[in-house]
Design a protein around this motif. Structure first.
Motif, PDB file in Angstrom:
ATOM      1  N   MET A  29      -5.443   3.701   5.717  1.00 45.47           N
ATOM      2  CA  MET A  29      -6.229   3.816   6.942  1.00 45.47           C
ATOM      3  C   MET A  29      -7.720   3.842   6.627  1.00 45.47           C
ATOM      4  N   GLY A  30      -8.081   4.349   5.457  1.00 44.33           N
ATOM      5  CA  GLY A  30      -9.482   4.343   5.043  1.00 44.33           C
ATOM      6  C   GLY A  30     -10.025   2.939   4.876  1.00 44.33           C
ATOM      7  N   SER A  31      -9.162   1.978   4.571  1.00 46.24           N
ATOM      8  CA  SER A  31      -9.630   0.593   4.473  1.00 46.24           C
ATOM      9  C   SER A  31      -9.931   0.040   5.863  1.00 46.24           C
ATOM     10  N   HIS A  32      -9.169   0.480   6.847  1.00 46.06           N
ATOM     11  CA  HIS A  32      -9.457   0.083   8.229  1.00 46.06           C
ATOM     12  C   HIS A  32     -10.820   0.648   8.649  1.00 46.06           C
ATOM     13  N   PRO A  55      -1.618  -3.118   9.049  1.00 43.75           N
ATOM     14  CA  PRO A  55      -1.389  -4.399   9.741  1.00 43.75           C
ATOM     15  C   PRO A  55      -2.090  -4.491  11.086  1.00 43.75           C
ATOM     16  N   THR A  56      -2.673  -5.640  11.338  1.00 40.27           N
ATOM     17  CA  THR A  56      -3.272  -5.981  12.625  1.00 40.27           C
ATOM     18  C   THR A  56      -2.794  -7.386  12.965  1.00 40.27           C
ATOM     19  N   LYS A  91       5.609  -4.565   2.051  1.00 39.00           N
ATOM     20  CA  LYS A  91       5.955  -5.795   2.777  1.00 39.00           C
ATOM     21  C   LYS A  91       5.076  -6.130   3.973  1.00 39.00           C
ATOM     22  N   ARG A  92       5.053  -5.247   4.974  1.00 40.72           N
ATOM     23  CA  ARG A  92       4.286  -5.560   6.198  1.00 40.72           C
ATOM     24  C   ARG A  92       2.809  -5.747   5.901  1.00 40.72           C
ATOM     25  N   ILE A  93       2.267  -4.875   5.085  1.00 39.46           N
ATOM     26  CA  ILE A  93       0.847  -4.963   4.750  1.00 39.46           C
ATOM     27  C   ILE A  93       0.576  -6.223   3.946  1.00 39.46           C
TER      28      ILE A  93
END
Length: 139
Positions: A29-32, A55-56, A91-93
């Motif tokens: 979340m820190g990367s977001h 993911p976005t 996977k999702r990321i």
């Protein structure tokens, strides 16, 4: 970050307090948060490092982050390093990052991408991301 944390860091540590020498990175979340802060303040940051960003799926180069990625020429002039790190086992990321970077690359935004096979959303991955990122900062 801009009005309190950076001034505190600059007054406490020996920094070069200008945009060409300012970096920020974050994990998960820190990367977001890193993307939100740095991309809104390209006059302050020149090195950006999202590690395992959340993911976005609806990411759009023209609208996300105020559309700053839509003007690749200006972005590439201001940003010296746009480093993305991810593990193939998250996977999702992993899938999101590759789709996002496909869109960013198609828009001609320069970036550096590094993936680590078999690593997931974990400290082993993020230590490797930081190691790779830091080596590119301190050349």
């Amino acid at each position: 970050m801009i009005n309190e944390i950076i001034p505190m860091i600059d007054s406490t540590y020996r920094t070069i307090p200008d945009q060409p020498h300012r970096a920020m990175a974050g994990l998960s979340m820190g990367s977001h948060q890193t993307l939100q802060i740095t991309l809104a303040h390209l006059d302050t940051f020149s090195h950006i490092g999202p590690f395992s960003p959340p993911p976005t799926p609806e990411f759009d180069v023209n609208t996300y982050y105020g559309g700053v990625l839509a003007n690749a020429e200006e972005f590439n002039r201001k940003v010296r390093l746009f480093f993305w790190g991810v593990g193939t086992a998250e996977k999702r990321i992993y899938e999101y990052v590759n789709v996002t970077l496909g869109k960013i690359g198609k828009a001609r935004v320069k970036y550096v991408y590094k993936e680590w096979p078999g690593l997931s959303h974990e400290w082993r991955l993020w230590r490797r991301c930081l190691n790779e990122y830091a080596q590119r900062l301190f050349r």
